[in-house]
Design an enzyme around this catalytic site. Structure first.
Site, PDB file in Angstrom:
ATOM      1  N   ASP A 253     -15.457  17.984 -11.775  1.00 26.88           N
ATOM      2  CA  ASP A 253     -15.296  18.588 -10.459  1.00 26.88           C
ATOM      3  C   ASP A 253     -13.810  18.447 -10.118  1.00 26.88           C
ATOM      4  OD1 ASP A 253     -15.621  19.747  -7.970  1.00 26.88           O
ATOM      5  OD2 ASP A 253     -17.455  18.655  -7.507  1.00 26.88           O
TER       6      ASP A 253
HETATM    7  C1  BGC Z   1     -16.849  21.262  -5.315  1.00 21.55           C
HETATM    8  C2  BGC Z   1     -17.341  22.113  -6.460  1.00 21.55           C
HETATM    9  C3  BGC Z   1     -16.485  23.338  -6.575  1.00 21.55           C
HETATM   10  C4  BGC Z   1     -15.044  22.907  -6.768  1.00 21.55           C
HETATM   11  C5  BGC Z   1     -14.074  24.066  -6.921  1.00 21.55           C
HETATM   12  C6  BGC Z   1     -15.364  20.981  -5.402  1.00 21.55           C
HETATM   13  O1  BGC Z   1     -14.891  20.414  -4.237  1.00 21.55           O
HETATM   14  O2  BGC Z   1     -17.575  20.060  -5.277  1.00 21.55           O
HETATM   15  O3  BGC Z   1     -18.686  22.448  -6.281  1.00 21.55           O
HETATM   16  O4  BGC Z   1     -16.942  24.149  -7.618  1.00 21.55           O
HETATM   17  O5  BGC Z   1     -14.634  22.151  -5.643  1.00 21.55           O
HETATM   18  O6  BGC Z   1     -13.900  24.727  -5.724  1.00 21.55           O
END
Ligand code: BGC
Length: 709
Positions: A253
């Protein structure tokens, strides 16, 4: 028979290349790369891309959120002005609404729309589906997720993934694992039993890999048993890549990698994140430091090659090096799929013969509630979508109401810390008194400011809901309106339940509309006026009060600042309510129709360690409609305690009035097994089982006992 228009661009003949050929090509490419070139592929080089090798014609890998539409563009460094870009996508109903359709074919259609739009916008990976288990009602991201039940999650996720990937785009199933709360998601350590892991939290990911063939998985922010999920040796190396045989990439993530060496050894393939983290990309943990460690002989270069191999494998699978299918963006057909999902996902929770509304006898309707005019697509955090249009509930009702006079009053104010506003309540009550029917649209929203994700609350990333009480004084509004006009329908929006105890007895009809996407207002109005017969079923239990929810009653939520222990174990959702005999407000699998269904002729025959369940389903009412036949298995005696019953199969059946259909479902051996953590194995313990078939977990219509010897 259900006919789902898959609504995607014209198909190009499949060109499957054997993996052996792909790996031969990959190895030839790797042989030509320098260490620096390889390492450039292992980390982000802009907010949503990771490095390529231009010298060898290897492009960057381009990712985008998110689960229910291709996200608006933020630019390479997040601050770039992208206002000139046409990024107005189809806003699909969010994950929980899709799951409420209990229709995996629709899951495929949904994925195909996303894949096609991602492809048209030049994306390689779409960051969805989000399949974390809905463990309790407060999680701010439940609206993006699917269900409390691992079987339902698995079925819907597999459809979605295949839909995306058939468009030459990789799905990315997330967040692996146990990111079941947003409170302290970046620090909390989740502790659960091996049985809860195997029975509840892993099956969706297992199905995504083994049945969906997903090419990428995103690690979660939190820790699992003391180690960060993204660099968790047990989860990633042993289970995902070992047991499940996952060949794709485990990406972090955004900003979820914590240690270079652990990430390298424990299975992280790609470190994502943006420069908002305050670091230049070459200072990411899987960047320059890796080059230095390999050069010092502290890291085996083969570990790097394995990661590069996986990234290239994904690229080959989506035809990045040859001709990809053409994508399509924001088309009418895509919006039609969004509408179909909303039509099948909206759930009729209660109906004391008030619905459907009869257009020929009504003259006035009072629509009440700030959510009736509120677009929701850009709220909630990373899943935000900029869309070409979003039909709000009020617009949908006005469109379908024809000559009926529709008044509107906000009833409450969506603002930080807003409480009941007596002036707004009074004018809503006046409007309700003058109307034949009142429709209150309320529940959750994505917060106070749809456009900023630091100021979001309720259904939002990074923050959980404070409790289950409807915000902005909505309980008082509903009480007053239903008193003024007993013909009141409450339509709830949001990612999960609200406490309805103050008004549920007085209100004759309630619908759960979730966040139903670009065509949500249309679908809602079609259901209210009976042009569409509702067929959605709850994918999660709606408890009466927060204290009843198992994460509060048995487990810990949200834990202390460092640890959360899942004492609720395998007793998540209905597994708890049924076993502890607690009656929820609305049960898992519940959802009403404007017609009725009869279940007859149930037979269950065993064949070795499998069973064939057969029954006749009849539409005994006078409208066409769909029923979800739910098959639960109960083990009557067992060494370890098992839930009262568990969902093991379902089928959505569409029937004309008076029509009957035979439904035959085979339950494989795994439908009867449980994970015995004393033996570290799935076991089928011989003895008596009961097969329960019904219209909801609390509405079993036919059952039969069988025995395995
Ligand atoms: C989220 C993800 C997301 C990523 C990219 C993170 O903060 O938890 O689900 O895909 O950001 O935006």
């Amino acid at each position: 028979m259900l006919v789902v228009a898959f609504c995607v661009s014209s198909a190009v003949a499949q060109r499957p290349t054997p993996d052996s050929t792909i790996y031969r090509n990959i190895d030839a490419q790797i042989a030509k790369m320098t260490l620096e070139e390889k390492v450039a592929m292992l980390h982000a080089n802009s907010s949503f891309t990771s490095g390529g090798v231009p010298r060898l014609g290897i492009p960057e890998l381009v990712t985008s959120d998110g689960p229910h539409g291709v996200r608006l563009e933020h630019g390479r460094d997040w601050r770039t002005d992208n206002d000139h870009v046409d990024d107005s996508a189809t806003y699909l109903p969010t994950g929980v609404c899709l799951a409420s359709s209990w229709n995996p074919q629709l899951g495929y259609a949904y994925g195909a729309v996303l894949g096609s739009e991602a492809n048209a916008r030049g994306k390689d990976v779409i960051l969805g589906p989000g399949i974390n288990i809905i463990r309790g009602p407060l999680n701010g991201r439940n609206f993006e997720y699917e269900s409390e039940d691992p079987y339902l999650v698995s079925k819907m996720a597999v459809g979605y993934i295949k839909g995306v990937q058939d468009q030459d785009v990789s799905a990315c199933v997330k967040h692996f694992l146990a990111n079941n709360q947003e409170t302290q998601r970046g620090q909390v350590n989740v502790l659960m039993s091996e049985r809860a892991l195997r029975e509840i939290y892993l099956p969706g990911f297992k199905a995504a890999v083994e049945q969906g063939g997903v090419y990428s998985v995103m690690g979660a922010y939190n820790k699992f048993r003391g180690q960060w999920c993204t660099e968790n040796a047990y989860l990633v190396n042993n289970i995902l890549k070992g047991e499940f045989g996952f060949k794709g990439i485990l990406m972090s993530d955004w900003g979820a990698v914590h240690h270079t060496a652990e990430a390298l050894w424990n299975g992280t393939d790609l470190e994502m994140g943006s420069d908002l983290l305050g670091l230049p990309y070459n200072k990411f943990l899987m960047a320059d430091t890796v080059v230095a460690l390999v050069k010092k002989g502290l890291i085996d270069p083969q570990a790097i090659d394995d990661k590069v191999r996986r990234i290239l494998y994904l690229m080959y699978k989506i035809h990045k090096f040859d001709k990809r299918k053409p994508g399509a963006f924001s088309t009418e057909a895509h919006f039609a799929t969004a509408r179909k999902v909303a039509e099948e996902g909206i759930v009729l929770l209660k109906n004391n013969q008030l619905l459907p509304l009869n257009r020929s006898t009504i003259t006035t309707i009072a629509v009440i509630g700030a959510n009736a005019t509120r677009p929701q697509s850009e709220g909630g955090g990373s899943s935000q979508v900029r869309t070409r249009y979003e039909v709000t509930p009020l617009q949908g009702i006005k469109k379908i109401a024809g000559p009926i006079k529709v008044s509107y009053s906000p009833g409450y104010e969506i603002a930080r810390n807003a409480v009941a506003n007596q002036a707004l309540i009074d004018s809503a009550v006046e409007a309700a008194k003058k109307a034949d029917f009142a429709i209150i649209v309320g529940g959750w929203t994505h917060g106070y400011n749809n456009y900023s994700w630091t100021d979001n609350a309720f259904d939002a990333e990074g923050v959980d809901k404070p409790d289950m009480t409807m915000p902005f004084g909505q309980d008082r509004l509903i009480e007053a309106v239903v008193k003024a006009n007993p013909s009141t329908v409450v339509v709830l929006t949001g990612g999960g339940p609200v406490d309805m105890t103050r008004w549920i007895k007085e209100v004759p009809a309630v619908l759960e509309a979730w966040y139903p996407g670009s065509e949500g207002g249309t679908a809602l109005a079609e259901i209210l006026f009976g042009l569409v017969n509702p067929s959605g079923k709850l994918p999660m239990t709606f408890p009466k009060t927060l204290a009843e929810s198992p994460d509060h009653a048995l487990g810990q939520y949200p834990g202390d600042s460092t640890t959360v222990v899942y004492h609720d174990d395998i007793f998540v959702g209905y597994r708890y309510f049924d076993t502890w005999k607690v009656r929820p407000q609305f049960a898992f699998g519940h959802g009403l129709s404007y017609t009725s269904f009869g279940y007859t002729d149930l037979t269950v025959t065993t064949h070795g360690q499998t069973a064939v369940v057969s029954l006749t389903l009849t539409n005994s009412g006078n409208r066409a409609g769909a029923e979800v036949v739910q098959v639960y298995v109960k083990q009557n005696r067992c060494t370890l305690r098992r839930p009262e019953k568990e969902l093991k199969a379902f089928e959505k059946v569409f029937l004309q009035p008076g029509e009957s259909r035979k439904v035959a479902i085979t339950l494989q051996k795994d439908a009867f097994q449980y994970y015995n953590d004393l033996r570290h194995a799935w076991v089928l313990e011989p003895g008596s089982f009961t097969i329960l078939c019904g219209s909801g977990s609390d509405d079993i219509r036919a059952s039969q006992a069988i025995t395995f010897r």
